[in-house]
Design a protein around this motif. Structure first.
Motif, PDB file in Angstrom:
ATOM      1  N   ASP A  35      69.694  -4.137  -1.793  1.00 45.20           N
ATOM      2  CA  ASP A  35      69.295  -2.862  -1.197  1.00 45.20           C
ATOM      3  C   ASP A  35      70.311  -1.780  -1.584  1.00 45.20           C
ATOM      4  O   ASP A  35      71.500  -1.902  -1.294  1.00 45.20           O
ATOM      5  CB  ASP A  35      69.232  -3.026   0.325  1.00 45.20           C
ATOM      6  CG  ASP A  35      68.814  -1.773   1.066  1.00 45.20           C
ATOM      7  OD1 ASP A  35      68.650  -0.712   0.424  1.00 45.20           O
ATOM      8  OD2 ASP A  35      68.650  -1.850   2.291  1.00 45.20           O
ATOM      9  N   GLY A  36      69.842  -0.723  -2.239  1.00 46.35           N
ATOM     10  CA  GLY A  36      70.716   0.361  -2.683  1.00 46.35           C
ATOM     11  C   GLY A  36      71.507   0.996  -1.557  1.00 46.35           C
ATOM     12  O   GLY A  36      72.666   1.369  -1.729  1.00 46.35           O
ATOM     13  N   ARG A  37      70.897   1.122  -0.390  1.00 49.55           N
ATOM     14  CA  ARG A  37      71.590   1.712   0.766  1.00 49.55           C
ATOM     15  C   ARG A  37      72.741   0.818   1.196  1.00 49.55           C
ATOM     16  O   ARG A  37      73.834   1.283   1.513  1.00 49.55           O
ATOM     17  CB  ARG A  37      70.590   1.908   1.913  1.00 49.55           C
ATOM     18  CG  ARG A  37      71.154   2.649   3.112  1.00 49.55           C
ATOM     19  CD  ARG A  37      70.105   2.874   4.195  1.00 49.55           C
ATOM     20  NE  ARG A  37      69.348   1.690   4.588  1.00 49.55           N
ATOM     21  CZ  ARG A  37      69.798   0.727   5.404  1.00 49.55           C
ATOM     22  NH1 ARG A  37      71.000   0.800   5.903  1.00 49.55           N
ATOM     23  NH2 ARG A  37      69.037  -0.307   5.703  1.00 49.55           N
ATOM     24  N   LYS A  38      72.517  -0.494   1.183  1.00 46.39           N
ATOM     25  CA  LYS A  38      73.573  -1.450   1.552  1.00 46.39           C
ATOM     26  C   LYS A  38      74.716  -1.439   0.526  1.00 46.39           C
ATOM     27  O   LYS A  38      75.878  -1.579   0.886  1.00 46.39           O
ATOM     28  CB  LYS A  38      73.008  -2.867   1.674  1.00 46.39           C
ATOM     29  CG  LYS A  38      72.019  -3.029   2.784  1.00 46.39           C
ATOM     30  CD  LYS A  38      72.727  -3.263   4.070  1.00 46.39           C
ATOM     31  CE  LYS A  38      71.705  -3.616   5.144  1.00 46.39           C
ATOM     32  NZ  LYS A  38      72.235  -3.496   6.469  1.00 46.39           N
ATOM     33  N   VAL A  39      74.362  -1.256  -0.753  1.00 46.20           N
ATOM     34  CA  VAL A  39      75.391  -1.157  -1.790  1.00 46.20           C
ATOM     35  C   VAL A  39      76.273   0.054  -1.518  1.00 46.20           C
ATOM     36  O   VAL A  39      77.497  -0.024  -1.581  1.00 46.20           O
ATOM     37  CB  VAL A  39      74.763  -1.077  -3.205  1.00 46.20           C
ATOM     38  CG1 VAL A  39      75.808  -0.710  -4.249  1.00 46.20           C
ATOM     39  CG2 VAL A  39      74.077  -2.375  -3.567  1.00 46.20           C
ATOM     40  N   ARG A  74      76.886   3.401  -9.216  1.00 44.84           N
ATOM     41  CA  ARG A  74      76.590   2.502  -8.104  1.00 44.84           C
ATOM     42  C   ARG A  74      77.443   1.239  -8.098  1.00 44.84           C
ATOM     43  O   ARG A  74      76.989   0.150  -7.749  1.00 44.84           O
ATOM     44  CB  ARG A  74      75.111   2.129  -8.094  1.00 44.84           C
ATOM     45  CG  ARG A  74      74.198   3.300  -7.763  1.00 44.84           C
ATOM     46  CD  ARG A  74      72.760   2.887  -7.959  1.00 44.84           C
ATOM     47  NE  ARG A  74      71.883   3.935  -8.410  1.00 44.84           N
ATOM     48  CZ  ARG A  74      71.888   4.541  -9.580  1.00 44.84           C
ATOM     49  NH1 ARG A  74      72.779   4.245 -10.469  1.00 44.84           N
ATOM     50  NH2 ARG A  74      71.007   5.465  -9.889  1.00 44.84           N
ATOM     51  N   GLY A  75      78.700   1.389  -8.550  1.00 48.19           N
ATOM     52  CA  GLY A  75      79.624   0.268  -8.509  1.00 48.19           C
ATOM     53  C   GLY A  75      79.447  -0.755  -9.606  1.00 48.19           C
ATOM     54  O   GLY A  75      80.067  -1.806  -9.575  1.00 48.19           O
ATOM     55  N   ASN A  76      78.621  -0.455 -10.597  1.00 47.90           N
ATOM     56  CA  ASN A  76      78.403  -1.392 -11.697  1.00 47.90           C
ATOM     57  C   ASN A  76      79.533  -1.226 -12.713  1.00 47.90           C
ATOM     58  O   ASN A  76      79.650  -0.197 -13.368  1.00 47.90           O
ATOM     59  CB  ASN A  76      77.046  -1.128 -12.349  1.00 47.90           C
ATOM     60  CG  ASN A  76      76.722  -2.131 -13.417  1.00 47.90           C
ATOM     61  OD1 ASN A  76      77.474  -2.325 -14.362  1.00 47.90           O
ATOM     62  ND2 ASN A  76      75.581  -2.776 -13.272  1.00 47.90           N
ATOM     63  N   VAL A  77      80.381  -2.244 -12.844  1.00 48.59           N
ATOM     64  CA  VAL A  77      81.572  -2.163 -13.691  1.00 48.59           C
ATOM     65  C   VAL A  77      81.212  -1.950 -15.158  1.00 48.59           C
ATOM     66  O   VAL A  77      81.830  -1.128 -15.837  1.00 48.59           O
ATOM     67  CB  VAL A  77      82.460  -3.414 -13.501  1.00 48.59           C
ATOM     68  CG1 VAL A  77      83.589  -3.452 -14.508  1.00 48.59           C
ATOM     69  CG2 VAL A  77      83.000  -3.447 -12.080  1.00 48.59           C
ATOM     70  N   LEU A  78      80.233  -2.669 -15.671  1.00 44.70           N
ATOM     71  CA  LEU A  78      79.870  -2.521 -17.084  1.00 44.70           C
ATOM     72  C   LEU A  78      79.305  -1.133 -17.365  1.00 44.70           C
ATOM     73  O   LEU A  78      79.695  -0.487 -18.347  1.00 44.70           O
ATOM     74  CB  LEU A  78      78.884  -3.603 -17.512  1.00 44.70           C
ATOM     75  CG  LEU A  78      78.487  -3.567 -18.983  1.00 44.70           C
ATOM     76  CD1 LEU A  78      79.712  -3.701 -19.884  1.00 44.70           C
ATOM     77  CD2 LEU A  78      77.486  -4.657 -19.283  1.00 44.70           C
TER      78      LEU A  78
END
Length: 97
Positions: A35-39, A74-78
C-alpha cells in the motif's frame, strides 16, 4: 549506451538498502508494504535516521536535496540511484560511510 559502474556500486547499493530496511524495522515495520500510503508512513517514521544517513554521505545541502529525491522515488533504492548524476553516484560508491 551502457553505464559503467564503479566496482563498489553493487555492494554499496546492497548496504544502503539494508541500512534503510534496518531503519524501517527499528520503527516497527517488518516488511515493505504494498500500500503506497503505508510506504509513505514507513518512510516518515524513519525520517530522522534517513536524514542522518543522507547528510553523512552527501553533506548538508546535497544530502537534503537527495533525500527529497529519495522520497520522490518512494524509497526505492535502485530508482533513486538511477536518478543520480555521475558525481553523486560516485560519492555513494566510493565514500566510506
Amino acid at each position: 549506451m551502457a553505464t559503467t559502474l564503479h566496482p563498489n556500486t553493487v555492494s554499496k547499493l546492497y548496504y544502503l538498502d539494508n541500512r534503510i530496511k534496518s531503519f524501517y524495522e527499528k520503527n516497527g515495520y517488518s516488511s515493505i508494504p504494498f500500500d503506497g500510503r503505508k510506504v509513505q508512513e514507513m518512510i516518515q517514521a524513519s525520517q530522522k535516521e534517513l536524514a542522518e544517513l543522507f547528510l553523512k554521505i552527501w553533506g548538508k545541502s546535497m544530502g537534503a536535496h537527495l533525500l527529497d529525491k529519495f522520497y520522490d522515488n518512494r524509497g526505492n533504492v535502485l530508482d533513486f540511484y538511477m536518478s543520480l548524476d555521475g558525481q553523486n553516484r560516485q560519492l555513494l560508491s566510493q565514500k566510506d560511510w
